[in-house]
Design an enzyme around this catalytic site. Structure first.
Site, PDB file in Angstrom:
ATOM      1  N   GLU A  69      41.948  35.116  46.437  1.00 15.49           N
ATOM      2  CA  GLU A  69      42.958  35.476  45.141  1.00 15.49           C
ATOM      3  C   GLU A  69      42.863  34.408  43.826  1.00 15.49           C
ATOM      4  O   GLU A  69      42.335  34.650  43.292  1.00 15.49           O
ATOM      5  CB  GLU A  69      44.829  35.492  45.574  1.00 15.49           C
ATOM      6  CG  GLU A  69      45.372  36.257  44.591  1.00 15.49           C
ATOM      7  CD  GLU A  69      44.658  37.226  43.713  1.00 15.49           C
ATOM      8  OE1 GLU A  69      44.296  37.461  42.826  1.00 15.49           O
ATOM      9  OE2 GLU A  69      45.075  38.536  45.070  1.00 15.49           O
ATOM     10  N   GLU A  76      37.732  35.973  36.781  1.00 21.01           N
ATOM     11  CA  GLU A  76      38.820  36.169  35.484  1.00 21.01           C
ATOM     12  C   GLU A  76      38.406  36.538  34.053  1.00 21.01           C
ATOM     13  O   GLU A  76      38.099  36.241  33.389  1.00 21.01           O
ATOM     14  CB  GLU A  76      40.335  37.649  35.480  1.00 21.01           C
ATOM     15  CG  GLU A  76      39.743  38.250  36.640  1.00 21.01           C
ATOM     16  CD  GLU A  76      40.767  39.340  37.446  1.00 21.01           C
ATOM     17  OE1 GLU A  76      42.117  38.516  36.898  1.00 21.01           O
ATOM     18  OE2 GLU A  76      41.162  40.089  38.116  1.00 21.01           O
TER      19      GLU A  76
END
Length: 130
Positions: A69, A76
């Site tokens: 994560e 991103e």
């Protein structure tokens, strides 16, 4: 920024650890999925401790999901900086990183099912081993 000396420098280690903690805190504060996964990891580890199940596979699975994560968030952010507009390859990068988190999460569920579920069912069903 340039290195400030030896790789064995305690000052350098503390500085690097500070950057790492800043990253963890930023992701925890800004990413709802990371917060959910942190709390799920806490529940899984507490359940494993209560059930006296082997904690190593649970701990490693939790670390894998949380690490993925963190990497997903980093990918991103880098993609958003490099490609502020819509680009098909930017979508591929983001989707692949999210897919890695999904795959790790499914693996962690499998570990939970094999390590935690049998002793949990044994406790719930009154000591009957499944």
């Amino acid at each position: 920024m340039r290195s400030d000396g030896s790789a064995l420098s305690l000052r350098r280690w503390w500085r690097s650890a500070g950057f790492a903690w800043a990253g963890l805190l930023h992701v925890y504060r800004t990413q709802a999925n990371f917060r959910i996964e942190v709390w799920a990891a806490g529940v899984a580890l507490a359940l494993g401790w209560w059930l006296q199940a082997p904690l190593a596979p649970v701990f490693l699975s939790c670390a894998l999901v949380l690490g993925l994560e963190l990497l997903n968030t980093a990918v991103e952010a880098v993609v958003d900086v490099a490609s502020p507009g819509v680009h098909p390859l930017a979508k591929v990068a983001k989707d692949a990183a999210a897919g890695a988190v999904l795959l790790g999460s499914l693996g962690a569920l499998g570990v939970g099912a094999t390590v935690l579920l049998p002793p949990l069912l044994g406790r719930v069903l009154g000591g009957i081993s499944p």
